[in-house]
Design a protein around this motif. Structure first.
Motif, PDB file in Angstrom:
ATOM      1  N   ASP A 139      -5.266  55.582  72.695  1.00 54.74           N
ATOM      2  CA  ASP A 139      -6.081  56.754  72.991  1.00 54.74           C
ATOM      3  C   ASP A 139      -7.283  56.856  72.049  1.00 54.74           C
ATOM      4  O   ASP A 139      -8.390  57.248  72.476  1.00 54.74           O
ATOM      5  CB  ASP A 139      -5.211  58.015  72.867  1.00 54.74           C
ATOM      6  N   MET A 140      -7.095  56.525  70.815  1.00 53.98           N
ATOM      7  CA  MET A 140      -8.205  56.545  69.856  1.00 53.98           C
ATOM      8  C   MET A 140      -9.276  55.511  70.241  1.00 53.98           C
ATOM      9  O   MET A 140     -10.471  55.772  70.165  1.00 53.98           O
ATOM     10  CB  MET A 140      -7.683  56.286  68.440  1.00 53.98           C
ATOM     11  N   ASN A 200     -14.829  48.247  70.490  1.00 55.35           N
ATOM     12  CA  ASN A 200     -13.949  49.320  70.959  1.00 55.35           C
ATOM     13  C   ASN A 200     -13.227  48.925  72.242  1.00 55.35           C
ATOM     14  O   ASN A 200     -12.046  49.257  72.450  1.00 55.35           O
ATOM     15  CB  ASN A 200     -14.741  50.600  71.199  1.00 55.35           C
ATOM     16  N   THR A 254     -16.559  57.427  82.282  1.00 51.65           N
ATOM     17  CA  THR A 254     -15.103  57.519  82.463  1.00 51.65           C
ATOM     18  C   THR A 254     -14.508  56.135  82.435  1.00 51.65           C
ATOM     19  O   THR A 254     -15.232  55.127  82.588  1.00 51.65           O
ATOM     20  CB  THR A 254     -14.770  58.198  83.790  1.00 51.65           C
ATOM     21  N   LEU A 293     -15.337  55.617  75.054  1.00 49.20           N
ATOM     22  CA  LEU A 293     -16.068  56.531  75.922  1.00 49.20           C
ATOM     23  C   LEU A 293     -17.251  57.180  75.195  1.00 49.20           C
ATOM     24  O   LEU A 293     -18.324  57.381  75.774  1.00 49.20           O
ATOM     25  CB  LEU A 293     -15.113  57.606  76.453  1.00 49.20           C
ATOM     26  N   GLU A 294     -17.016  57.528  73.919  1.00 51.54           N
ATOM     27  CA  GLU A 294     -18.118  58.115  73.155  1.00 51.54           C
ATOM     28  C   GLU A 294     -19.268  57.115  72.979  1.00 51.54           C
ATOM     29  O   GLU A 294     -20.449  57.485  73.058  1.00 51.54           O
ATOM     30  CB  GLU A 294     -17.601  58.601  71.808  1.00 51.54           C
ATOM     31  N   LEU A 335      -9.796  54.368  73.245  1.00 50.88           N
ATOM     32  CA  LEU A 335     -10.429  54.825  74.474  1.00 50.88           C
ATOM     33  C   LEU A 335     -11.477  55.905  74.175  1.00 50.88           C
ATOM     34  O   LEU A 335     -12.575  55.928  74.751  1.00 50.88           O
ATOM     35  CB  LEU A 335      -9.366  55.360  75.434  1.00 50.88           C
ATOM     36  N   LYS A 336     -11.076  56.815  73.253  1.00 52.87           N
ATOM     37  CA  LYS A 336     -12.001  57.878  72.887  1.00 52.87           C
ATOM     38  C   LYS A 336     -13.282  57.300  72.267  1.00 52.87           C
ATOM     39  O   LYS A 336     -14.415  57.689  72.615  1.00 52.87           O
ATOM     40  CB  LYS A 336     -11.327  58.826  71.921  1.00 52.87           C
ATOM     41  N   ALA A 337     -13.088  56.340  71.346  1.00 50.74           N
ATOM     42  CA  ALA A 337     -14.268  55.691  70.722  1.00 50.74           C
ATOM     43  C   ALA A 337     -15.078  54.946  71.765  1.00 50.74           C
ATOM     44  O   ALA A 337     -16.326  54.930  71.731  1.00 50.74           O
ATOM     45  CB  ALA A 337     -13.793  54.750  69.621  1.00 50.74           C
ATOM     46  N   TYR A 364      -9.249  48.695  72.744  1.00 50.50           N
ATOM     47  CA  TYR A 364      -8.578  49.377  73.833  1.00 50.50           C
ATOM     48  C   TYR A 364      -7.779  48.401  74.680  1.00 50.50           C
ATOM     49  O   TYR A 364      -6.623  48.682  75.072  1.00 50.50           O
ATOM     50  CB  TYR A 364      -9.605  50.125  74.682  1.00 50.50           C
ATOM     51  N   ASP A 406      -1.077  56.294  70.640  1.00 51.72           N
ATOM     52  CA  ASP A 406      -2.103  56.941  69.829  1.00 51.72           C
ATOM     53  C   ASP A 406      -3.253  55.975  69.520  1.00 51.72           C
ATOM     54  O   ASP A 406      -4.436  56.355  69.554  1.00 51.72           O
ATOM     55  CB  ASP A 406      -1.460  57.459  68.528  1.00 51.72           C
TER      56      ASP A 406
END
Length: 468
Positions: A302-303, A269, A321, A309-310, A305-307, A273, A299
């Motif tokens: 951001d996807m 991930n 963060t 962070l999760e 980054l979301k993966a 990113y 997009d």
């Protein structure tokens, strides 16, 4: 004529006077000869018709030396026994006089006379003499023959020894009875002390002083181990601080970075990113912000980054963060920075070691506290255990000493009646002790001289009275 007649008359007067004197001496001479003959006849008849008496002589010794014995009882004490000399009790007490009384007692003489099938009167009594300044007793027995006198002496000694043995047995039985009573009492006390000690050991868990020593040694060993672990922990802390300084991260951050760096999904991930961010930067330099490619790449970024962070939240168990991830300075390359990964790994290893050492130190501290509490309790119980042990040792000493006294007393059968040693065996007389011919002859001679002297003096007195 006249003169002759006078002379003749005077001569005849002298003859008459001499004859008268001779007549006065004749009765005294006859009396002297007759009485002497009778005196000597009686002496010869006495020697001829008096039955001879023979005397068997012997002597016994009562040794005066004392004896003593000491018995050491390892770990308990000492038992001693002393048999004093029978002559040391008192200056006025002589054991030979006791033996003299026993020897002349009726029980001894009855037993001795029964051995020879004699009556007590026929057997007679011995003549016993205590020799001054010695330990010797002289014994004499008379008999009608040498063999009878000797047999009487032998039977007498057998009966005397038997009587002394009876008295010794009676004395020993009375002593044993008293000591046996004391022995039973001390035995009961010993059993009570042993029971109390065993019950206390079972209830307290304290068996011996060695148990306390071993517990103290264990505590000291644990303290030494704790000191070593604390030293190792200090070294780990120093090493961790050094690694954190090299990484410019705290120990916790370095650990988190290592966890994230080691996870392949997180790394994938992070790579997505990073690639999306790089591609977006290139597109933004070429196109306007509302360009479809830029929007599409945003997009995608951001996807990713979301993966990212999760996944980070999942791994670290706390929200993360992007700024935090940038602070960790993570590499998006799978190969990564080998030196940095090594430092991360060292931080984790040292931190794990530090936690392990801390856990060991706490476990040792807890164990030491428990052992110290137990040691304190055992130390308090030790005084009671020592008191019970002393009671048991005293009971053992008393019991063992009493038992030893009983055994030693049995081996000493000559307490009040020392052993008798025959130094001169009963003799077989060769000549009669009564009557003595030489004594009879000497007596008859002295009697004759005295009788003759008396008759002579009597005649002189009679002659002196006639002259008057």
């Amino acid at each position: 004529m006249t003169n002759w007649i006078e002379i003749s008359t005077g001569y005849s007067g002298k003859l008459g006077k001499s004859a008268a004197t001779k007549g006065r001496w004749q009765p005294y001479l006859f009396l002297g000869i007759t009485t002497n003959l009778v005196f000597w006849l009686l002496a010869f008849c006495y020697l001829q018709f008096t039955s001879p008496t023979y005397t068997s002589k012997s002597a016994i010794n009562l040794p005066g030396a004392g004896s003593n014995a000491n018995v050491n009882l390892p770990g308990i004490g000492q038992a001693s026994y002393e048999n004093s000399s029978p002559y040391s009790y008192s200056s006025t007490q002589d054991p030979r006089e006791n033996y003299k009384f026993i020897a002349g007692s009726e029980p001894v003489l009855k037993v001795a006379s029964a051995q020879l099938n004699m009556s007590l009167e026929e057997f007679g009594k011995p003549r016993i003499k205590v020799l001054d300044n010695t330990t010797i007793i002289e014994v004499q027995f008379q008999g009608k023959s040498p063999e009878e006198a000797q047999n009487k002496s032998v039977a007498f000694y057998k009966a005397l020894e038997a009587r002394l043995n009876e008295l010794r047995i009676q004395e020993a039985l009375k002593k044993d009875l008293g000591i046996q009573t004391s022995l039973n009492s001390s035995k009961r006390k010993l059993q009570t002390a042993q029971k109390r000690l065993s019950n206390y050991k079972a209830s307290s868990g304290l068996n011996s002083e060695e148990q306390i020593k071993e517990l103290t040694t264990n505590i000291e060993e644990l303290r030494r181990q704790k000191a070593e672990i604390l030293a190792q922990q200090q070294q780990a802390n120093t090493r961790l601080q050094q690694l954190s300084a090299n990484l410019k991260l705290s120990a916790q951050q370095a650990t988190q970075a290592f966890v994230l760096q080691s996870d392949q999904i997180f790394q994938h991930n992070l790579k997505d990113y990073s690639e999306a961010s790089a591609s977006l930067a290139v597109l933004e330099s070429k196109f306007l912000p509302d360009h479809p490619q830029i929007i599409a790449e945003k997009d995608k970024r951001d996807m990713a980054l979301k993966a990212l962070l999760e996944r980070g939240k999942y791994l670290l168990k706390e929200p993360v963060t992007l700024a935090f991830l940038n602070q960790l300075n993570l590499s998006s390359n799978n190969n990564g920075n080998t030196a940095q990964e090594s430092l991360f790994q060292q931080v984790v290893t040292v931190q794990a070691d530090q936690k392990g050492l801390t856990s060991q130190a706490h476990a040792l501290e807890k164990q030491i506290t428990q052992l110290e509490t137990r040691l304190k309790n055992l130390a308090q119980q030790e005084s009671n255990l020592d008191a019970l042990k002393r009671d048991m040792q005293v009971a053992e000493a008393v019991f063992s000493t009493t038992l030893t006294r009983l055994d030693i007393g049995k081996s000493n059968a000559f307490g009040s009646y020392p052993f008798m040693q025959i130094v001169n065996e009963p003799s077989l007389p060769v000549e009669p002790s009564y009557p003595k011919k030489e004594y009879v002859y000497i007596g008859a001679t002295v009697g004759s001289i005295l009788l003759t002297s008396g008759i002579f003096l009597l005649s002189l007195r009679a002659r002196h009275q006639q002259k008057e």
